[in-house]
Design a protein around this motif. Structure first.
Motif, PDB file in Angstrom:
ATOM      1  N   ILE A  23       0.836  -1.204   0.000  1.00 55.72           N
ATOM      2  CA  ILE A  23       0.000   0.000   0.000  1.00 55.72           C
ATOM      3  C   ILE A  23       0.867   1.250   0.000  1.00 55.72           C
ATOM      4  CG2 ILE A  23      -1.680   1.341   1.335  1.00 55.72           C
ATOM      5  CD1 ILE A  23      -2.947  -1.399   2.104  1.00 55.72           C
ATOM      6  N   PHE A  24       1.958   1.232   0.774  1.00 53.55           N
ATOM      7  CA  PHE A  24       2.841   2.393   0.759  1.00 53.55           C
ATOM      8  C   PHE A  24       3.507   2.557  -0.609  1.00 53.55           C
ATOM      9  CE2 PHE A  24       6.934   4.513   1.224  1.00 53.55           C
ATOM     10  CZ  PHE A  24       6.470   5.752   1.654  1.00 53.55           C
ATOM     11  N   GLU A  25       3.955   1.461  -1.192  1.00 50.17           N
ATOM     12  CA  GLU A  25       4.576   1.495  -2.522  1.00 50.17           C
ATOM     13  C   GLU A  25       3.592   2.060  -3.559  1.00 50.17           C
ATOM     14  OE1 GLU A  25       4.729  -2.173  -5.351  1.00 50.17           O
ATOM     15  OE2 GLU A  25       6.551  -2.227  -4.132  1.00 50.17           O
ATOM     16  N   LEU A  26       2.352   1.619  -3.494  1.00 52.22           N
ATOM     17  CA  LEU A  26       1.316   2.098  -4.407  1.00 52.22           C
ATOM     18  C   LEU A  26       1.034   3.586  -4.178  1.00 52.22           C
ATOM     19  CD1 LEU A  26      -0.646   1.052  -6.588  1.00 52.22           C
ATOM     20  CD2 LEU A  26      -2.255   0.534  -4.745  1.00 52.22           C
ATOM     21  N   THR A  27       0.969   3.982  -2.924  1.00 52.63           N
ATOM     22  CA  THR A  27       0.759   5.395  -2.580  1.00 52.63           C
ATOM     23  C   THR A  27       1.906   6.234  -3.106  1.00 52.63           C
ATOM     24  OG1 THR A  27      -0.418   4.778  -0.551  1.00 52.63           O
ATOM     25  CG2 THR A  27       0.439   7.013  -0.660  1.00 52.63           C
ATOM     26  N   ASP A  28       3.104   5.804  -2.816  1.00 44.11           N
ATOM     27  CA  ASP A  28       4.291   6.568  -3.201  1.00 44.11           C
ATOM     28  C   ASP A  28       4.423   6.667  -4.720  1.00 44.11           C
ATOM     29  OD1 ASP A  28       6.327   8.077  -1.930  1.00 44.11           O
ATOM     30  OD2 ASP A  28       7.812   6.560  -2.497  1.00 44.11           O
ATOM     31  N   GLY A  29       4.124   5.581  -5.422  1.00 40.61           N
ATOM     32  CA  GLY A  29       4.221   5.572  -6.874  1.00 40.61           C
ATOM     33  C   GLY A  29       3.117   6.360  -7.568  1.00 40.61           C
ATOM     34  N   LYS A  74      -7.083  -8.870  -9.927  1.00 40.31           N
ATOM     35  CA  LYS A  74      -6.294 -10.002 -10.415  1.00 40.31           C
ATOM     36  C   LYS A  74      -5.246 -10.424  -9.389  1.00 40.31           C
ATOM     37  CE  LYS A  74      -7.130  -8.765 -15.212  1.00 40.31           C
ATOM     38  NZ  LYS A  74      -6.579  -8.385 -16.510  1.00 40.31           N
ATOM     39  N   GLY A  75      -5.648 -10.379  -8.114  1.00 37.74           N
ATOM     40  CA  GLY A  75      -4.805 -10.830  -7.021  1.00 37.74           C
ATOM     41  C   GLY A  75      -3.812  -9.817  -6.484  1.00 37.74           C
ATOM     42  N   GLU A  76      -3.748  -8.635  -7.062  1.00 36.00           N
ATOM     43  CA  GLU A  76      -2.783  -7.613  -6.647  1.00 36.00           C
ATOM     44  C   GLU A  76      -3.496  -6.420  -6.022  1.00 36.00           C
ATOM     45  OE1 GLU A  76       0.873  -4.996  -8.546  1.00 36.00           O
ATOM     46  OE2 GLU A  76      -0.556  -5.942  -9.901  1.00 36.00           O
ATOM     47  N   ILE A  77      -2.943  -5.898  -4.928  1.00 36.36           N
ATOM     48  CA  ILE A  77      -3.519  -4.704  -4.314  1.00 36.36           C
ATOM     49  C   ILE A  77      -3.295  -3.522  -5.243  1.00 36.36           C
ATOM     50  CG2 ILE A  77      -3.376  -3.072  -2.385  1.00 36.36           C
ATOM     51  CD1 ILE A  77      -2.547  -5.420  -0.595  1.00 36.36           C
ATOM     52  N   VAL A  78      -4.424  -2.863  -5.602  1.00 34.78           N
ATOM     53  CA  VAL A  78      -4.347  -1.734  -6.533  1.00 34.78           C
ATOM     54  C   VAL A  78      -4.901  -0.447  -5.937  1.00 34.78           C
ATOM     55  CG1 VAL A  78      -4.418  -3.236  -8.556  1.00 34.78           C
ATOM     56  CG2 VAL A  78      -6.565  -2.277  -7.650  1.00 34.78           C
ATOM     57  N   GLY A  79      -5.456  -0.527  -4.734  1.00 33.03           N
ATOM     58  CA  GLY A  79      -6.013   0.656  -4.090  1.00 33.03           C
ATOM     59  C   GLY A  79      -6.640   0.292  -2.759  1.00 33.03           C
ATOM     60  N   VAL A  80      -7.305   1.276  -2.187  1.00 35.25           N
ATOM     61  CA  VAL A  80      -7.978   1.102  -0.903  1.00 35.25           C
ATOM     62  C   VAL A  80      -9.375   1.684  -1.030  1.00 35.25           C
ATOM     63  CG1 VAL A  80      -7.976   1.742   1.549  1.00 35.25           C
ATOM     64  CG2 VAL A  80      -5.827   1.167   0.417  1.00 35.25           C
ATOM     65  N   GLY A  81     -10.339   0.984  -0.493  1.00 31.77           N
ATOM     66  CA  GLY A  81     -11.716   1.472  -0.475  1.00 31.77           C
ATOM     67  C   GLY A  81     -12.397   0.956   0.764  1.00 31.77           C
ATOM     68  N   GLY A  82     -13.387   1.670   1.199  1.00 38.52           N
ATOM     69  CA  GLY A  82     -14.112   1.191   2.370  1.00 38.52           C
ATOM     70  C   GLY A  82     -14.994   2.260   2.958  1.00 38.52           C
ATOM     71  N   PHE A  83     -15.353   2.034   4.203  1.00 34.98           N
ATOM     72  CA  PHE A  83     -16.178   2.982   4.932  1.00 34.98           C
ATOM     73  C   PHE A  83     -15.253   3.794   5.839  1.00 34.98           C
ATOM     74  CE2 PHE A  83     -18.971  -0.837   4.403  1.00 34.98           C
ATOM     75  CZ  PHE A  83     -19.746  -0.303   3.393  1.00 34.98           C
ATOM     76  N   ASN A  84     -15.031   5.048   5.474  1.00 32.42           N
ATOM     77  CA  ASN A  84     -14.197   5.916   6.305  1.00 32.42           C
ATOM     78  C   ASN A  84     -14.806   6.085   7.688  1.00 32.42           C
ATOM     79  OD1 ASN A  84     -12.446   6.299   4.177  1.00 32.42           O
ATOM     80  ND2 ASN A  84     -13.382   8.235   3.557  1.00 32.42           N
ATOM     81  N   GLN A  85     -16.115   6.048   7.712  1.00 29.90           N
ATOM     82  CA  GLN A  85     -16.824   6.167   8.978  1.00 29.90           C
ATOM     83  C   GLN A  85     -18.116   5.388   8.881  1.00 29.90           C
ATOM     84  OE1 GLN A  85     -18.016  10.171   9.936  1.00 29.90           O
ATOM     85  NE2 GLN A  85     -18.797   9.608  11.928  1.00 29.90           N
ATOM     86  N   ILE A  86     -18.435   4.679   9.955  1.00 30.70           N
ATOM     87  CA  ILE A  86     -19.724   4.019  10.101  1.00 30.70           C
ATOM     88  C   ILE A  86     -20.366   4.615  11.339  1.00 30.70           C
ATOM     89  CG2 ILE A  86     -20.951   1.842  10.508  1.00 30.70           C
ATOM     90  CD1 ILE A  86     -18.531   0.416   9.177  1.00 30.70           C
ATOM     91  N   ASP A 102      -1.937   3.514 -12.281  1.00 33.08           N
ATOM     92  CA  ASP A 102      -1.849   2.557 -13.383  1.00 33.08           C
ATOM     93  C   ASP A 102      -3.061   1.632 -13.508  1.00 33.08           C
ATOM     94  OD1 ASP A 102       0.675   3.576 -13.983  1.00 33.08           O
ATOM     95  OD2 ASP A 102       1.684   2.119 -12.684  1.00 33.08           O
ATOM     96  N   TYR A 103      -4.043   1.796 -12.622  1.00 28.24           N
ATOM     97  CA  TYR A 103      -5.159   0.851 -12.588  1.00 28.24           C
ATOM     98  C   TYR A 103      -6.500   1.495 -12.928  1.00 28.24           C
ATOM     99  CZ  TYR A 103      -1.513  -1.853 -10.480  1.00 28.24           C
ATOM    100  OH  TYR A 103      -0.325  -2.495 -10.257  1.00 28.24           O
ATOM    101  N   GLN A 104      -6.477   2.718 -13.371  1.00 30.16           N
ATOM    102  CA  GLN A 104      -7.713   3.380 -13.785  1.00 30.16           C
ATOM    103  C   GLN A 104      -8.203   2.806 -15.108  1.00 30.16           C
ATOM    104  OE1 GLN A 104      -8.047   7.698 -13.303  1.00 30.16           O
ATOM    105  NE2 GLN A 104      -5.928   7.637 -12.607  1.00 30.16           N
ATOM    106  N   GLY A 105      -9.486   2.999 -15.364  1.00 31.02           N
ATOM    107  CA  GLY A 105     -10.029   2.622 -16.660  1.00 31.02           C
ATOM    108  C   GLY A 105     -10.483   1.179 -16.781  1.00 31.02           C
ATOM    109  N   HIS A 106     -10.537   0.455 -15.669  1.00 26.96           N
ATOM    110  CA  HIS A 106     -10.989  -0.939 -15.690  1.00 26.96           C
ATOM    111  C   HIS A 106     -12.336  -1.109 -14.976  1.00 26.96           C
ATOM    112  CE1 HIS A 106      -7.077  -2.373 -17.171  1.00 26.96           C
ATOM    113  NE2 HIS A 106      -6.549  -1.528 -16.311  1.00 26.96           N
ATOM    114  N   GLY A 107     -12.931  -0.006 -14.542  1.00 29.86           N
ATOM    115  CA  GLY A 107     -14.192  -0.089 -13.803  1.00 29.86           C
ATOM    116  C   GLY A 107     -14.024  -0.583 -12.384  1.00 29.86           C
ATOM    117  N   ILE A 108     -12.799  -0.603 -11.901  1.00 29.00           N
ATOM    118  CA  ILE A 108     -12.503  -1.145 -10.569  1.00 29.00           C
ATOM    119  C   ILE A 108     -13.227  -0.373  -9.476  1.00 29.00           C
ATOM    120  CG2 ILE A 108     -10.662  -1.460  -8.857  1.00 29.00           C
ATOM    121  CD1 ILE A 108      -8.782  -2.051 -11.291  1.00 29.00           C
TER     122      ILE A 108
END
Length: 181
Positions: A23-29, A74-86, A102-108
């Motif tokens: 996640i840090f590598e993805l953030t930094d990149g 496809k088995g690789e962490i590409v981002g983070v999503g969730g409930f910031n607050q419940i 690098d992971y935009q445009g796939h409807g993810i």
């Protein structure tokens, strides 16, 4: 461990400490790409910052206050999503998300937001899901719009973004509306 399979390519899993490096590598990149709309990047400058985020999120998950998931494409962490607050008292959750450049445009992200909304209503038995997005962030705004969320209004100067305030558009979906779809 929470793992939610969305489809053949995509699933969500609770963020764990062992995910910190990726996640840090993805953030930094993706720093320059993400910085346009996310104010926390200047506070995420080393691996320890991501580890602290994960630790805090784990505590909040146990207490039922939030849910941070790693988005697996496809088995690789590409981002983070969730409930910031419940908010259990009001039966409301607030979805937040980001994805590596690098992971935009796939409807993810649309599929992720849809899965989180389904989960909020079917599993958590919440009444409302909100997504708040900076007015100028058209890519992110298209996600709740595509999913049929109602644009409820604008919060003026809702967030300090490095050197200026940005307004947020509030999108909402009620359980009864979602269940009719």
């Amino acid at each position: 461990m929470f793992i939610h399979k969305i489809d053949e390519e995509l699933s969500l899993k609770v963020v764990e400490m062992r995910d910190a490096e990726r996640i840090f590598e993805l953030t930094d990149g993706s720093r320059e790409h993400l910085k346009a709309w996310l104010p926390w990047l200047d506070f995420t400058t080393e691996l320890k910052d991501t580890q602290d985020f994960i630790q805090s999120g784990s505590r909040n998950f146990i207490e039922g206050k939030s849910l941070n998931t790693a988005i697996l494409f496809k088995g690789e962490i590409v981002g983070v999503g969730g409930f910031n607050q419940i908010n259990p008292a009001n039966k409301t959750a607030y979805i937040g998300y980001w994805i590596g450049k690098d992971y935009q445009g796939h409807g993810i992200m649309t599929r992720t937001a849809k899965a989180l909304t389904d989960y909020a209503f079917s599993e958590l038995k919440l009444n409302k899901v909100e997504i708040r997005v900076a007015v100028g962030n058209t890519k992110s705004r298209s996600i709740p719009e595509r999913l049929g969320f109602v644009q409820e209004g604008t919060i003026r100067q809702a967030e300090w973004l490095y050197d200026h305030y940005v307004d947020h558009v509030v999108y909402g979906m009620l359980a009864e509306e979602w269940n009719k779809k």
